[in-house]
Design a protein around this motif. Sequence first.
Motif, PDB file in Angstrom:
ATOM      1  N   GLY A  50       0.816  -1.209   0.000  1.00 11.54           N
ATOM      2  CA  GLY A  50       0.000   0.000   0.000  1.00 11.54           C
ATOM      3  C   GLY A  50       0.851   1.260   0.000  1.00 11.54           C
ATOM      4  O   GLY A  50       0.523   2.242  -0.652  1.00 11.54           O
ATOM      5  N   GLY A  51       1.969   1.219   0.725  1.00  9.78           N
ATOM      6  CA  GLY A  51       2.882   2.367   0.742  1.00  9.78           C
ATOM      7  C   GLY A  51       3.418   2.653  -0.656  1.00  9.78           C
ATOM      8  O   GLY A  51       3.526   3.809  -1.078  1.00  9.78           O
ATOM      9  N   ILE A  52       3.735   1.575  -1.389  1.00  7.72           N
ATOM     10  CA  ILE A  52       4.219   1.743  -2.766  1.00  7.72           C
ATOM     11  C   ILE A  52       3.108   2.322  -3.651  1.00  7.72           C
ATOM     12  O   ILE A  52       3.323   3.281  -4.392  1.00  7.72           O
ATOM     13  CB  ILE A  52       4.736   0.394  -3.322  1.00  7.72           C
ATOM     14  N   TYR A  53       1.900   1.758  -3.524  1.00  6.83           N
ATOM     15  CA  TYR A  53       0.779   2.307  -4.304  1.00  6.83           C
ATOM     16  C   TYR A  53       0.570   3.788  -3.983  1.00  6.83           C
ATOM     17  O   TYR A  53       0.323   4.603  -4.870  1.00  6.83           O
ATOM     18  CB  TYR A  53      -0.530   1.552  -3.985  1.00  6.83           C
ATOM     19  N   ALA A  54       0.673   4.108  -2.708  1.00  6.59           N
ATOM     20  CA  ALA A  54       0.424   5.493  -2.297  1.00  6.59           C
ATOM     21  C   ALA A  54       1.442   6.444  -2.927  1.00  6.59           C
ATOM     22  O   ALA A  54       1.091   7.513  -3.418  1.00  6.59           O
ATOM     23  CB  ALA A  54       0.466   5.601  -0.773  1.00  6.59           C
ATOM     24  N   LEU A  55       2.704   6.032  -2.935  1.00 11.39           N
ATOM     25  CA  LEU A  55       3.737   6.898  -3.518  1.00 11.39           C
ATOM     26  C   LEU A  55       3.447   7.154  -4.999  1.00 11.39           C
ATOM     27  O   LEU A  55       3.606   8.277  -5.488  1.00 11.39           O
ATOM     28  CB  LEU A  55       5.120   6.267  -3.368  1.00 11.39           C
ATOM     29  N   ILE A  56       3.032   6.112  -5.707  1.00 16.32           N
ATOM     30  CA  ILE A  56       2.722   6.302  -7.133  1.00 16.32           C
ATOM     31  C   ILE A  56       1.456   7.155  -7.272  1.00 16.32           C
ATOM     32  O   ILE A  56       1.392   8.068  -8.096  1.00 16.32           O
ATOM     33  CB  ILE A  56       2.523   4.953  -7.854  1.00 16.32           C
ATOM     34  N   ALA A  57       0.476   6.848  -6.431  1.00 13.44           N
ATOM     35  CA  ALA A  57      -0.806   7.558  -6.523  1.00 13.44           C
ATOM     36  C   ALA A  57      -0.611   9.065  -6.329  1.00 13.44           C
ATOM     37  O   ALA A  57      -1.319   9.868  -6.940  1.00 13.44           O
ATOM     38  CB  ALA A  57      -1.780   7.016  -5.484  1.00 13.44           C
ATOM     39  N   LEU A  58       0.354   9.435  -5.503  1.00 13.16           N
ATOM     40  CA  LEU A  58       0.595  10.864  -5.262  1.00 13.16           C
ATOM     41  C   LEU A  58       0.941  11.595  -6.551  1.00 13.16           C
ATOM     42  O   LEU A  58       0.536  12.732  -6.766  1.00 13.16           O
ATOM     43  CB  LEU A  58       1.710  11.040  -4.229  1.00 13.16           C
TER      44      LEU A  58
END
Lengths: 233, 301
Positions: free
Chosen positions: B15-23
């Motif tokens: 989720g942390g990885i997804y969040a970084l991309i999502a930003l």
Amino acid sequence: MLELKDLKVAYGGVEALHGITLSVKEGEIVTILGANGAGKSTTLMAVSGLVPVKSGEICFQGERLDRLKSHAVVEKGITQVPEGRRLFGSMTVMENLKLGAFTRKGAIGPQYLDRVFSLFPRLEERGHQMAGTLSGGEQQMLAIGRALMSDPKLLLLDEPSLGLAPLLVKSIFETIKSINESGVTIVLVEQNARAALKLADRGYVLDVGYLVLEDSAKNLLNNPQVKDAYLGA
Amino acid sequence: MDFFIQQLTNGLTVGGIYALIALGYTMVYGVMKLINFAHGELFTLGAYIGFTLLVTFNFTGLFGTVIGLGFSVILVSCLVAVAGHLLERVAYRPLRHSDRLAAVVSALGASIFLQNAIMLKWGAQRLAYKPNILPNVSVNIFGQPMPFIRILVFLVAVFVMFGLYIFINRTRTGMAIRAAAIDQGAAKLMGIDVSRVIALVFIIGPALGGLAGLMAGLLYGPINFNMGQIYGLKAFTAAIIGGIGNIQGAMVGGLLLGLLESMGAAYISVAWKDGITFMVLIVILVFRPTGLLPERVAEKL
Ligand SMILES: Nc1ncnc2c1ncn2[C@@H]1O[C@H](COP(=O)(O)OP(=O)(O)OP(=O)(O)O)[C@@H](O)[C@H]1O
Ligand SMILES: [Mg+2]
């Protein structure tokens, strides 16, 4: 101080200003009147660099403005309070004021905030409220206060009385007068022609993109043409 | 219970990885109202540059684990930031005053171009980060042995997100970004150079996406030239969950999606892992297209 020479502006292929020439001297209040769609807002937006100039010149204190980007125009000392206020509704009153001082590079001297708060004490009480939740009158105060934070030499006001109760209109106009007395030159676009002419030194009348009249405010108030079309009497 | 904790930490890390991309998606959308379809490829680029530094050049072997990894993180972020900046210059800036559709087509074109460029440079076969880049140690959490890399990735993601949050909400530049996202014209009237804000967003977003690529490589090992498609789509879903344009929302959405996915894989079926994501995307787009966060926050960048 500000001079427009044969200014033409077009949106896409459609010309909205067909050659406007007008001038504003330092210390004056100049009003621009005209019916809906006359091109008043377009004129102010062209000065602020938000719509591209097709031909003609805009000069401010001897310098050409018409090729500058909008942020450079603010840095020269011209700030606009746009039609409909355009506040940052989901940001606080304080944040809106800070954004007004954006060109001051973070060096917001307390004197600027003090000046705004002494004009509009209401804003100080509501510093942490979201701008979008202010009343219409308070929003107009914030819009003007935000513009003053940049410490402009020339303030462009686009229909500041829009949607306000008569009593509030009166107080906003008094505030505009006191801002002018503190040394800020003012261009005032208004539908409320009578009030604007009472406040202004001089006025221009636009009609569908053409400049049709210019005179002292006093003469315009008594001009039968103006009385008919804009004063409703 | 042990199994649950494993899935929980796993979910939070992905989720942390997804969040970084999502930003990256959400910040660009916030200011430009444009989905940067090439963003997934910037993530891939980060994974490949990381591979070159950590595997080909063996940075951790040369400089030691901490410095070598730190170096790689910084270099990957900077290089992908440069790529993002060039992308904006070449593919988006010339189209700023044209039709919305032209920018979308340009974005798709940039995505295909980048994917092919990566394939030509590094090859079409999958590569793999070596498992010995970082010391293979475990840490005990709730009595559960947890691979160190999983914790590291999660902590880095949280740290970076916290930094971004402070930057956006507490600094003058951050305020300018938020203002431009709310009303570009009004921001210009404040004297904000909106072109610079856009350029900045196209530096920060790609830097975060590139970093995410490096971390995905470290976490899972294998990388391939079209990995950005699936990660991009998932991160885009995360951005939609949080309300596209909303920075806090992207962070929450990423973590939420990671959790959902790992729990779904554990308790429903692994085969459903990706299916769950797209079900979520469709359900949200149909029933709550502004995202799960309350409306007022959603308009805030
Ligand atoms: N963004 C735009 N795109 C196309 N045409 C525009 C745009 N903005 C204004 N116009 C047109 O330019 C003309 C002048 O508009 P402008 O807003 O300057 O009028 P105004 O005098 O300010 O009117 P109002 O009193 O209603 O505010 C109008 O015909 C309007 O339709
Ligand atoms: Mg107008």
